[in-house]
Design a protein around this motif. Structure first.
Motif, PDB file in Angstrom:
ATOM      1  N   ALA A 143       0.872  -1.168   0.000  1.00  0.00           N
ATOM      2  CA  ALA A 143       0.000   0.000   0.000  1.00  0.00           C
ATOM      3  C   ALA A 143       0.911   1.220   0.000  1.00  0.00           C
ATOM      4  O   ALA A 143       2.132   1.078  -0.043  1.00  0.00           O
ATOM      5  N   LYS A 144       0.293   2.401   0.101  1.00  0.00           N
ATOM      6  CA  LYS A 144       1.112   3.609  -0.055  1.00  0.00           C
ATOM      7  C   LYS A 144       2.252   3.675   0.952  1.00  0.00           C
ATOM      8  O   LYS A 144       3.404   3.863   0.581  1.00  0.00           O
ATOM      9  N   GLN A 145       1.927   3.551   2.244  1.00  0.00           N
ATOM     10  CA  GLN A 145       2.998   3.709   3.212  1.00  0.00           C
ATOM     11  C   GLN A 145       3.211   2.454   4.041  1.00  0.00           C
ATOM     12  O   GLN A 145       3.469   2.543   5.241  1.00  0.00           O
ATOM     13  N   GLY A 146       3.063   1.319   3.417  1.00  0.00           N
ATOM     14  CA  GLY A 146       3.254   0.102   4.186  1.00  0.00           C
ATOM     15  C   GLY A 146       2.736  -1.094   3.433  1.00  0.00           C
ATOM     16  O   GLY A 146       2.812  -1.139   2.214  1.00  0.00           O
ATOM     17  N   GLU A 147       2.164  -2.000   4.182  1.00  0.00           N
ATOM     18  CA  GLU A 147       1.888  -3.285   3.591  1.00  0.00           C
ATOM     19  C   GLU A 147       0.791  -3.992   4.368  1.00  0.00           C
ATOM     20  O   GLU A 147       0.747  -3.907   5.598  1.00  0.00           O
ATOM     21  N   TRP A 148      -0.084  -4.705   3.670  1.00  0.00           N
ATOM     22  CA  TRP A 148      -1.072  -5.573   4.322  1.00  0.00           C
ATOM     23  C   TRP A 148      -0.573  -7.007   4.267  1.00  0.00           C
ATOM     24  O   TRP A 148       0.012  -7.425   3.274  1.00  0.00           O
ATOM     25  N   ARG A 149      -0.815  -7.754   5.344  1.00  0.00           N
ATOM     26  CA  ARG A 149      -0.452  -9.172   5.367  1.00  0.00           C
ATOM     27  C   ARG A 149      -1.726 -10.004   5.443  1.00  0.00           C
ATOM     28  O   ARG A 149      -2.572  -9.774   6.308  1.00  0.00           O
ATOM     29  N   ARG A 150      -1.851 -10.957   4.529  1.00  0.00           N
ATOM     30  CA  ARG A 150      -3.027 -11.815   4.540  1.00  0.00           C
ATOM     31  C   ARG A 150      -2.929 -12.786   5.714  1.00  0.00           C
ATOM     32  O   ARG A 150      -1.883 -13.382   5.956  1.00  0.00           O
ATOM     33  N   TRP A 151      -4.033 -12.928   6.443  1.00  0.00           N
ATOM     34  CA  TRP A 151      -4.063 -13.733   7.669  1.00  0.00           C
ATOM     35  C   TRP A 151      -4.784 -15.028   7.332  1.00  0.00           C
ATOM     36  O   TRP A 151      -6.008 -15.052   7.228  1.00  0.00           O
ATOM     37  N   ASP A 152      -4.027 -16.078   7.141  1.00  0.00           N
ATOM     38  CA  ASP A 152      -4.572 -17.317   6.585  1.00  0.00           C
ATOM     39  C   ASP A 152      -5.488 -18.026   7.584  1.00  0.00           C
ATOM     40  O   ASP A 152      -5.038 -18.518   8.619  1.00  0.00           O
ATOM     41  N   PRO A 153      -6.805 -18.102   7.288  1.00  0.00           N
ATOM     42  CA  PRO A 153      -7.731 -18.717   8.247  1.00  0.00           C
ATOM     43  C   PRO A 153      -7.536 -20.225   8.380  1.00  0.00           C
ATOM     44  O   PRO A 153      -8.016 -20.819   9.332  1.00  0.00           O
ATOM     45  N   ARG A 154      -6.813 -20.836   7.431  1.00  0.00           N
ATOM     46  CA  ARG A 154      -6.549 -22.267   7.575  1.00  0.00           C
ATOM     47  C   ARG A 154      -5.395 -22.523   8.519  1.00  0.00           C
ATOM     48  O   ARG A 154      -5.160 -23.655   8.947  1.00  0.00           O
ATOM     49  N   ARG A 155      -4.628 -21.500   8.821  1.00  0.00           N
ATOM     50  CA  ARG A 155      -3.482 -21.692   9.705  1.00  0.00           C
ATOM     51  C   ARG A 155      -3.651 -20.981  11.030  1.00  0.00           C
ATOM     52  O   ARG A 155      -2.814 -21.146  11.915  1.00  0.00           O
ATOM     53  N   SER A 156      -4.681 -20.170  11.140  1.00  0.00           N
ATOM     54  CA  SER A 156      -4.861 -19.429  12.382  1.00  0.00           C
ATOM     55  C   SER A 156      -6.306 -19.525  12.838  1.00  0.00           C
ATOM     56  O   SER A 156      -7.237 -19.222  12.090  1.00  0.00           O
ATOM     57  N   LYS A 157      -6.475 -19.975  14.080  1.00  0.00           N
ATOM     58  CA  LYS A 157      -7.840 -20.147  14.586  1.00  0.00           C
ATOM     59  C   LYS A 157      -8.500 -18.810  14.862  1.00  0.00           C
ATOM     60  O   LYS A 157      -9.724 -18.699  14.795  1.00  0.00           O
ATOM     61  N   VAL A 158      -7.695 -17.790  15.184  1.00  0.00           N
ATOM     62  CA  VAL A 158      -8.292 -16.474  15.396  1.00  0.00           C
ATOM     63  C   VAL A 158      -8.840 -15.952  14.068  1.00  0.00           C
ATOM     64  O   VAL A 158      -9.960 -15.436  13.996  1.00  0.00           O
ATOM     65  N   ALA A 159      -8.066 -16.123  12.984  1.00  0.00           N
ATOM     66  CA  ALA A 159      -8.522 -15.649  11.676  1.00  0.00           C
ATOM     67  C   ALA A 159      -9.793 -16.371  11.250  1.00  0.00           C
ATOM     68  O   ALA A 159     -10.740 -15.748  10.752  1.00  0.00           O
ATOM     69  N   SER A 160      -9.855 -17.695  11.476  1.00  0.00           N
ATOM     70  CA  SER A 160     -11.071 -18.402  11.077  1.00  0.00           C
ATOM     71  C   SER A 160     -12.242 -17.989  11.966  1.00  0.00           C
ATOM     72  O   SER A 160     -13.373 -17.903  11.506  1.00  0.00           O
ATOM     73  N   GLY A 161     -11.953 -17.689  13.232  1.00  0.00           N
ATOM     74  CA  GLY A 161     -12.990 -17.182  14.131  1.00  0.00           C
ATOM     75  C   GLY A 161     -13.547 -15.855  13.633  1.00  0.00           C
ATOM     76  O   GLY A 161     -14.755 -15.609  13.683  1.00  0.00           O
ATOM     77  N   LEU A 162     -12.655 -14.985  13.137  1.00  0.00           N
ATOM     78  CA  LEU A 162     -13.100 -13.690  12.612  1.00  0.00           C
ATOM     79  C   LEU A 162     -14.064 -13.876  11.435  1.00  0.00           C
ATOM     80  O   LEU A 162     -15.023 -13.126  11.282  1.00  0.00           O
ATOM     81  N   LEU A 163     -13.783 -14.896  10.616  1.00  0.00           N
ATOM     82  CA  LEU A 163     -14.652 -15.141   9.464  1.00  0.00           C
ATOM     83  C   LEU A 163     -15.981 -15.763   9.875  1.00  0.00           C
ATOM     84  O   LEU A 163     -17.011 -15.499   9.274  1.00  0.00           O
TER      85      LEU A 163
END
Lengths: 237, 334
Positions: free
Chosen positions: A43-63
């Motif tokens: 992005a303009k002043q940085g970067e987004w990191r994709r949070w893999d829901p198959r590897r993280s239970k918090v990410a899958s919980g968010l979904l």
């Protein structure tokens, strides 16, 4: 590992987190580096990191959550406790959130395995505010000094017997009143009970400890036989 | 008077809950100062500040660490804390190499892998060479065959050296070189396996002296790795030690009611293996009991088993064999 640039992914959940259809994304606290081979988006002043829901239970919980996803996450500047930190996959995203924009957040990441700690200490050099602890979640006396302020967010993923009682005592000891706790429960780690029986048992245990159960998220599909309990600690009366 | 403390501060409070005295760590010793204080707190020992306050007020009650009203940590304290935590974590990682269970596990698994590699090489080699030499004995002294092959100049010479018929077909030049290299490599892998086994024996005898004396260092190492470490092996009931390594048969027994396994890794011991079928279970049960005792002696550092202790177990095994010279009658049984 892609490095596509362009518009930010999905819709915002907060300054630090966005959500697209398939995964959450966090605003990297250490741009230019991937932790586990995740996709990066410039992005303009940085970067987004994709949070893999198959590897993280918090990410899958968010979904999967039926409520507002952002309530499952800590805020920038928070002190948080993470029990069962593993190799630092989820921890790195939580660190992105609490240290967003240079906020003085701290993630105290406890794990029992020297092999995991090795990865966490490497990560910690690049990410100040990530505090690795080689310790047993069942023996908090040995590392409680690492957390001099109560945490506003506690997450536990330890895949051991008596997961629920480890969690309730951690919340009692370390979670600030009004704080939120997430318990990832591996059904197979507690012997002799099926999923439904265990769920009821854990719900009772959480209630007995004075925690308010907000939601139980079934992670089936992302992580088999795992339940994510979302609890709140009541504010001081 | 009550004394409260944490790694960065110690506070003395009187009966009315009023603070009487307070000592704060002021960053002396830098990160190392914080490391030492954190370690003391983790081991439930007094920090220098708490000890100093206790000296001033020896009648004070020391409260569990961190309980009560302590002043907030400052940003400076936290910076020290984070650096000290990282240093302690790194030390913990480095310290894992002092854990003999982990070293034994790597050595044992490496040995298993190289043993498998050695077997695969040798069996390929004798089949390959046997194709050219039809009267070569494929099962006799495979390593000697490999050694002779590695040192031979050509296939005809090798056949003469081994006293075999002259081969009908000869390999092409490059094919012969590959065949010979394979022989030399098989010898090399075998030599590596021998070194691994010697190292494993040494480590097992140091880590598991009693168990090594009882069942030999190789089997002792396998039991220890199979149980997930010496301390865990010592805590297992001997009925579990008996079937360690026979998990598949054991869980099949629980699930389907098939006969339970009589022995797992312990089958490799001559007392079990060389006993007649109908006493193997009894011998394995006896041996497992003694293995548990030996593992406990090792784990809790008791006096190691002596040759006499082992001879006593052997006498018991021989007595079991003598008491059951014939297979039990099938009449009335299953």
């Amino acid at each position: 590992m892609g490095r596509a640039s362009g518009k930010p992914p999905g819709r915002p959940l907060s300054d630090a987190v966005r959500m697209d259809v398939h995964a959450p994304w966090t605003w990297s606290a250490n741009p230019g580096a991937t932790v586990y081979g995740e996709t990066l988006r410039k992005a303009k002043q940085g970067e987004w990191r994709r949070w893999d829901p198959r590897r993280s239970k918090v990410a899958s919980g968010l979904l999967r959550t039926s409520g507002a996803a952002e309530r499952l996450l800590p805020a920038p500047g928070d002190h948080v406790l993470y029990l069962g930190a593993g190799h630092g996959t989820t921890v790195s995203h939580i660190h992105d959130v609490v240290c967003h924009g240079g906020a003085p957040g701290r993630v105290v990441a406890v794990d029992l395995s020297p092999r995991c700690l090795r990865d966490l200490t490497r990560l910690s050099h690049a990410r100040p505010g990530l505090v690795p602890v080689l310790g047993d979640a069942r023996r908090p006396e040995a590392w409680r000094a690492w957390l001099p302020r109560r945490a506003s967010w506690v997450f536990q993923d330890v895949a051991q017997a008596h997961q629920a009682s480890i969690f309730t005592s951690a919340c009692e000891r370390f979670l600030v009143p009004g704080g939120r706790g997430l318990l990832s429960l591996k059904v197979e780690s507690d012997r002799g009970t099926d999923a439904d029986g265990l769920r009821v048992k854990v719900e009772h245990e959480l209630a007995d400890a004075g925690l308010i159960l907000e939601e139980v998220i079934d992670l089936e599909g992302f992580e088999d036989k795992h339940l994510l309990f979302v609890v709140g600690r009541p504010p001081r009366a | 008077m009550r004394l409260f403390h944490d790694w960065y501060v110690a506070v003395l409070v009187n009966e009315d809950g009023v603070q009487v005295d307070r000592l704060r760590w002021t960053g002396g010793g830098g990160v190392q100062g914080a490391v030492e204080r954190l370690e003391r707190v983790a081991q439930a020992r007094l920090t220098p500040e708490a000890a100093q306050l206790l000296e001033r007020f020896p009648e004070a009650n020391v409260e569990p660490v961190g309980e009560g009203e302590l002043p907030e940590v400052t940003a400076e304290d936290l910076a020290f804390l984070d650096q000290a935590a990282l240093r302690l974590a790194e030390r913990g990682v480095a310290d894992a190499a002092g854990d003999l269970d982990r070293r034994l596990e790597h050595l044992h698994r490496a040995m298993e892998e190289v043993r498998q590699a050695s077997n695969v090489r040798l069996s390929r080699l004798v089949e390959w060479l046997g194709l050219f030499l039809p009267d070569l004995d494929l099962d006799k002294d495979r390593l000697g065959t490999a050694r002779a092959l590695g040192e031979a100049d050509d296939l005809g010479g090798l056949a003469r050296h081994l006293g075999l018929q002259t081969p009908l077909h000869l390999p092409a030049r490059s094919e012969w070189r590959s065949l010979r290299d394979h022989g030399a490599a098989a010898v090399d892998v075998q030599a590596r396996l021998d070194r691994l086994e010697a190292a494993l024996r040494t480590l097992a005898e140091a880590h598991l002296p009693s168990l090594s004396a009882l069942v030999g260092p190789m089997l002792a190492a396998r039991l220890c790795v199979g149980a997930g470490g010496r301390a865990r092996l010592a805590k297992l009931p001997s009925s579990t030690v008996q079937v360690l390594g026979a998990e598949k048969a054991f869980f099949a027994h629980l699930k389907t009611g098939s006969p339970p396994p009589k022995h797992g890794f312990l089958f490799a011991h001559p007392w079990v293996m060389r006993s007649p079928l109908w006493v193997r279970g009894k011998v394995a049960r006896t041996l497992a009991g003694r293995c548990s005792i030996a593992a406990r002696l090792d784990a809790y550092e008791g006096t190691p088993m002596t040759a006499e202790d082992v001879a006593e177990v052997e006498a018991k095994v021989l007595a079991i064999r003598a008491a059951h010279p014939r297979p039990p009658s099938r009449k009335g049984g299953r």
